[in-house]
Scaffold this motif. Structure first.
Motif, PDB file in Angstrom:
ATOM      1  N   VAL A 319     -35.874  64.136 -70.375  1.00 33.77           N
ATOM      2  CA  VAL A 319     -34.566  63.535 -70.639  1.00 33.77           C
ATOM      3  C   VAL A 319     -34.653  62.012 -70.583  1.00 33.77           C
ATOM      4  O   VAL A 319     -34.097  61.307 -71.440  1.00 33.77           O
ATOM      5  N   ARG A 320     -35.363  61.492 -69.574  1.00 34.83           N
ATOM      6  CA  ARG A 320     -35.424  60.041 -69.417  1.00 34.83           C
ATOM      7  C   ARG A 320     -36.167  59.388 -70.572  1.00 34.83           C
ATOM      8  O   ARG A 320     -35.802  58.298 -71.034  1.00 34.83           O
ATOM      9  N   THR A 321     -37.209  60.036 -71.069  1.00 37.36           N
ATOM     10  CA  THR A 321     -38.013  59.445 -72.141  1.00 37.36           C
ATOM     11  C   THR A 321     -37.312  59.528 -73.482  1.00 37.36           C
ATOM     12  O   THR A 321     -37.365  58.579 -74.281  1.00 37.36           O
ATOM     13  N   MET A 322     -36.625  60.637 -73.754  1.00 38.47           N
ATOM     14  CA  MET A 322     -36.082  60.852 -75.083  1.00 38.47           C
ATOM     15  C   MET A 322     -34.682  60.275 -75.261  1.00 38.47           C
ATOM     16  O   MET A 322     -34.366  59.730 -76.327  1.00 38.47           O
ATOM     17  N   THR A 323     -33.820  60.397 -74.262  1.00 37.20           N
ATOM     18  CA  THR A 323     -32.440  59.930 -74.437  1.00 37.20           C
ATOM     19  C   THR A 323     -31.933  59.071 -73.293  1.00 37.20           C
ATOM     20  O   THR A 323     -30.885  58.429 -73.432  1.00 37.20           O
ATOM     21  N   ALA A 324     -32.621  59.093 -72.146  1.00 33.89           N
ATOM     22  CA  ALA A 324     -32.150  58.392 -70.941  1.00 33.89           C
ATOM     23  C   ALA A 324     -30.769  58.889 -70.515  1.00 33.89           C
ATOM     24  O   ALA A 324     -30.016  58.170 -69.850  1.00 33.89           O
ATOM     25  N   GLY A 325     -30.429  60.115 -70.904  1.00 38.91           N
ATOM     26  CA  GLY A 325     -29.148  60.695 -70.521  1.00 38.91           C
ATOM     27  C   GLY A 325     -28.011  60.379 -71.459  1.00 38.91           C
ATOM     28  O   GLY A 325     -26.866  60.785 -71.198  1.00 38.91           O
ATOM     29  N   ALA A 326     -28.268  59.665 -72.550  1.00 32.44           N
ATOM     30  CA  ALA A 326     -27.200  59.315 -73.486  1.00 32.44           C
ATOM     31  C   ALA A 326     -26.767  60.536 -74.288  1.00 32.44           C
ATOM     32  O   ALA A 326     -27.457  61.547 -74.353  1.00 32.44           O
ATOM     33  N   ASN A 327     -25.581  60.411 -74.893  1.00 31.65           N
ATOM     34  CA  ASN A 327     -25.028  61.475 -75.755  1.00 31.65           C
ATOM     35  C   ASN A 327     -24.886  62.801 -75.016  1.00 31.65           C
ATOM     36  O   ASN A 327     -25.195  63.876 -75.560  1.00 31.65           O
ATOM     37  N   ASP A 328     -24.464  62.733 -73.768  1.00 30.53           N
ATOM     38  CA  ASP A 328     -24.194  63.930 -72.949  1.00 30.53           C
ATOM     39  C   ASP A 328     -25.425  64.813 -72.782  1.00 30.53           C
ATOM     40  O   ASP A 328     -25.342  66.042 -72.825  1.00 30.53           O
ATOM     41  N   THR A 329     -26.585  64.197 -72.566  1.00 33.98           N
ATOM     42  CA  THR A 329     -27.808  64.968 -72.352  1.00 33.98           C
ATOM     43  C   THR A 329     -28.344  64.832 -70.928  1.00 33.98           C
ATOM     44  O   THR A 329     -29.401  65.389 -70.620  1.00 33.98           O
ATOM     45  N   SER A 330     -27.657  64.121 -70.065  1.00 32.32           N
ATOM     46  CA  SER A 330     -28.179  63.871 -68.727  1.00 32.32           C
ATOM     47  C   SER A 330     -28.224  65.144 -67.899  1.00 32.32           C
ATOM     48  O   SER A 330     -27.428  66.074 -68.096  1.00 32.32           O
ATOM     49  N   VAL A 331     -29.176  65.190 -66.990  1.00 31.41           N
ATOM     50  CA  VAL A 331     -29.310  66.301 -66.043  1.00 31.41           C
ATOM     51  C   VAL A 331     -29.295  65.726 -64.632  1.00 31.41           C
ATOM     52  O   VAL A 331     -29.288  64.509 -64.439  1.00 31.41           O
ATOM     53  N   ILE A 332     -29.319  66.603 -63.634  1.00 32.42           N
ATOM     54  CA  ILE A 332     -29.135  66.152 -62.256  1.00 32.42           C
ATOM     55  C   ILE A 332     -30.222  65.177 -61.827  1.00 32.42           C
ATOM     56  O   ILE A 332     -29.939  64.135 -61.222  1.00 32.42           O
ATOM     57  N   ALA A 333     -31.481  65.509 -62.136  1.00 30.31           N
ATOM     58  CA  ALA A 333     -32.571  64.630 -61.712  1.00 30.31           C
ATOM     59  C   ALA A 333     -32.445  63.253 -62.353  1.00 30.31           C
ATOM     60  O   ALA A 333     -32.684  62.227 -61.705  1.00 30.31           O
ATOM     61  N   ASN A 334     -32.088  63.206 -63.614  1.00 34.47           N
ATOM     62  CA  ASN A 334     -31.904  61.914 -64.284  1.00 34.47           C
ATOM     63  C   ASN A 334     -30.721  61.157 -63.702  1.00 34.47           C
ATOM     64  O   ASN A 334     -30.771  59.930 -63.543  1.00 34.47           O
ATOM     65  N   GLU A 335     -29.652  61.883 -63.377  1.00 36.43           N
ATOM     66  CA  GLU A 335     -28.468  61.215 -62.811  1.00 36.43           C
ATOM     67  C   GLU A 335     -28.753  60.698 -61.410  1.00 36.43           C
ATOM     68  O   GLU A 335     -28.190  59.673 -60.996  1.00 36.43           O
ATOM     69  N   MET A 336     -29.596  61.396 -60.671  1.00 41.64           N
ATOM     70  CA  MET A 336     -30.020  60.874 -59.358  1.00 41.64           C
ATOM     71  C   MET A 336     -30.648  59.495 -59.513  1.00 41.64           C
ATOM     72  O   MET A 336     -30.308  58.553 -58.785  1.00 41.64           O
ATOM     73  N   TYR A 337     -31.544  59.370 -60.472  1.00 45.81           N
ATOM     74  CA  TYR A 337     -32.216  58.090 -60.695  1.00 45.81           C
ATOM     75  C   TYR A 337     -31.225  57.037 -61.190  1.00 45.81           C
ATOM     76  O   TYR A 337     -31.276  55.870 -60.759  1.00 45.81           O
ATOM     77  N   THR A 338     -30.337  57.429 -62.085  1.00 42.20           N
ATOM     78  CA  THR A 338     -29.375  56.470 -62.629  1.00 42.20           C
ATOM     79  C   THR A 338     -28.465  55.918 -61.540  1.00 42.20           C
ATOM     80  O   THR A 338     -28.222  54.707 -61.468  1.00 42.20           O
ATOM     81  N   GLN A 339     -27.951  56.806 -60.684  1.00 49.18           N
ATOM     82  CA  GLN A 339     -27.079  56.353 -59.596  1.00 49.18           C
ATOM     83  C   GLN A 339     -27.851  55.498 -58.590  1.00 49.18           C
ATOM     84  O   GLN A 339     -27.332  54.509 -58.074  1.00 49.18           O
ATOM     85  N   PHE A 340     -29.094  55.864 -58.329  1.00 49.95           N
ATOM     86  CA  PHE A 340     -29.911  55.068 -57.406  1.00 49.95           C
ATOM     87  C   PHE A 340     -30.186  53.681 -57.992  1.00 49.95           C
ATOM     88  O   PHE A 340     -30.141  52.671 -57.275  1.00 49.95           O
ATOM     89  N   LYS A 341     -30.439  53.632 -59.292  1.00 50.92           N
ATOM     90  CA  LYS A 341     -30.691  52.349 -59.953  1.00 50.92           C
ATOM     91  C   LYS A 341     -29.443  51.471 -59.930  1.00 50.92           C
ATOM     92  O   LYS A 341     -29.541  50.235 -59.893  1.00 50.92           O
ATOM     93  N   ASN A 342     -28.273  52.101 -59.946  1.00 52.90           N
ATOM     94  CA  ASN A 342     -27.007  51.366 -59.888  1.00 52.90           C
ATOM     95  C   ASN A 342     -26.545  51.099 -58.458  1.00 52.90           C
ATOM     96  O   ASN A 342     -25.398  50.724 -58.235  1.00 52.90           O
ATOM     97  N   PHE A 343     -27.444  51.339 -57.487  1.00 53.84           N
ATOM     98  CA  PHE A 343     -27.178  51.085 -56.066  1.00 53.84           C
ATOM     99  C   PHE A 343     -26.062  51.967 -55.506  1.00 53.84           C
ATOM    100  O   PHE A 343     -25.400  51.598 -54.542  1.00 53.84           O
ATOM    101  N   GLU A 344     -25.862  53.129 -56.108  1.00 57.25           N
ATOM    102  CA  GLU A 344     -24.925  54.117 -55.575  1.00 57.25           C
ATOM    103  C   GLU A 344     -25.738  55.153 -54.811  1.00 57.25           C
ATOM    104  O   GLU A 344     -25.966  56.272 -55.261  1.00 57.25           O
ATOM    105  N   LEU A 345     -26.188  54.776 -53.624  1.00 55.19           N
ATOM    106  CA  LEU A 345     -27.100  55.622 -52.867  1.00 55.19           C
ATOM    107  C   LEU A 345     -26.441  56.918 -52.432  1.00 55.19           C
ATOM    108  O   LEU A 345     -27.082  57.970 -52.405  1.00 55.19           O
ATOM    109  N   GLY A 346     -25.177  56.856 -52.063  1.00 56.30           N
ATOM    110  CA  GLY A 346     -24.477  58.061 -51.624  1.00 56.30           C
ATOM    111  C   GLY A 346     -24.351  59.087 -52.730  1.00 56.30           C
ATOM    112  O   GLY A 346     -24.596  60.277 -52.526  1.00 56.30           O
TER     113      GLY A 346
END
Length: 377
Positions: A319-346
């Protein structure tokens, strides 16, 4: 003596050594020592064992705290270790020696799994900076925001489709090429994608799905085929909701080889007498497959399904390589990384806990199946 320990604790080399390194070194040293000392008997060896039981935790604790607290803790831990080792001599083996052998594995398990799990669970109930307790707010956000709900649903779609299709495809291929001429070459062709990382496979399939405007030459395989048949180029990984299915195809392509190899080995392990008996009873090929082969490889089917299911739940690279979660393709593992990158640790920790809860039933089911097989044996 206290001055000596104070000076020892101030040594720059010792101060720069992480406490976990000291702990691991002390445990390994104790293990090697007890492998040699534990089988021996006599007063001198009893005294040596007592000294080592106390000295090993003392050296570790001295690097982390004060002399008095380290001495008290070392005396308690050393006494417990010594009593366990001493009392075990009435039995068939040496309990402390067994504990010594298991200590590195237990230590690594605690450091790499137990402690991070506890920390992540606690973080899931904290704010974005981890400074204040906010209760279930992060989980409420996960299950109330449309984007987050979509992420969870996408993950469920992955775990429902990818394992089933991969297992069926791998099983069908294993059955059709079983005992055929060139079997090993056919297996190599299907197993080759397993040698490619998920990132590499994603790049390959991104080129397959690539689309260009209709007035330009197509470099994507699928769109070139579409153009050859008179159609218009399609942006496969941006076309909702089918783009998620196109991403799942990448995982199926990789995991089918794994399923084929495991199930092919299991099929070869089915007793020939059972197959011959089924033929004598007048069964056709399909009946023989469903009534003899499938029950005979049931345990392997469970292993393949659960393994690919866990891989589907924690899929991230594709998911991260092909779309980075765009166009409603994100999954839990990708969203974990996205929220962590945005400093939303909780929120990132909350997604991790949700993923853990989704994986847990599969792990428990697999463990129970293994236990049942042991009881049967």
């Amino acid at each position: 003596m206290s001055a000596f320990f104070a000076w020892l604790g101030q040594l720059p080399a010792l101060a720069q050594i992480p406490i976990i390194v000291l702990a691991f070194a002390a445990l390994v040293g104790a293990i090697l020592f007890f492998v040699e000392i534990a089988p021996r008997s006599g007063t001198i060896y009893t005294v040596i064992r007592l000294v080592v039981c106390v000295a090993a935790p003392l050296l570790v604790l001295l690097a982390a705290g004060s002399y008095w607290w380290a001495s008290a803790a070392a005396a308690v831990l050393g006494g417990v270790f010594f009593i366990v080792d001493y009392r075990s001599r009435a039995g068939a083996g040496y309990l402390f020696q067994l504990f010594g052998f298991l200590s590195p594995a237990v230590l690594l398990l605690v450091i790499g799994l137990v402690i991070p799990t506890i920390q992540t669970t606690v973080q899931a109930f904290m704010n974005s900076r981890g400074t204040a307790f906010i209760g279930l707010d992060n989980f409420i956000w996960v299950f109330t925001q449309p984007e987050a709900i979509r992420t969870v649903l996408n993950t469920i779609v992955w775990v429902l489709i990818a394992p089933l299709v991969s297992t069926i495809a791998g099983l069908a291929y294993a059955v059709f090429i079983d005992k055929s001429r060139g079997e090993k070459y056919f297996k190599i062709m299907v197993f080759m994608p397993m040698a490619i990382s998920f990132v590499g496979a994603s790049i390959i399939w991104r080129f397959v799905y690539t689309s260009r405007p209709a007035d330009q030459n197509q470099i994507g395989l699928l769109n070139q085929i579409v153009v050859w048949f008179g159609g218009q180029p399609v942006d496969f990984i941006a076309n909702e909701p089918w783009n998620t299915l196109f991403l799942i195809i990448v995982l199926i392509w990789v995991q089918t080889g794994f399923a084929m190899v495991v199930l092919s080995a299991a099929i070869k392990g089915v007793p020939a007498e059972q197959l011959e008996a089924a033929e004598l009873d007048g069964t056709n090929a399909w009946q023989k497959f469903t009534n003899v082969t499938v029950p005979g490889i049931r345990s392997s089917l469970i292993v393949v399904l659960t393994t690919i299911s866990i891989a589907s739940l924690k899929v991230f690279d594709i998911v991260r390589t092909m779309t980075a979660g765009a166009n409603d393709t994100s999954v839990i593992a990708n969203e974990m990384y996205t929220q962590f990158k945005n400093f939303e640790l909780g929120r990132s920790a909350a997604f991790a806990v949700v993923l853990f809860l989704l994986v847990l039933p599969i792990v428990i089911y697999n463990a129970r199946q293994i236990q049942k097989q042991r009881e049967i044996r």
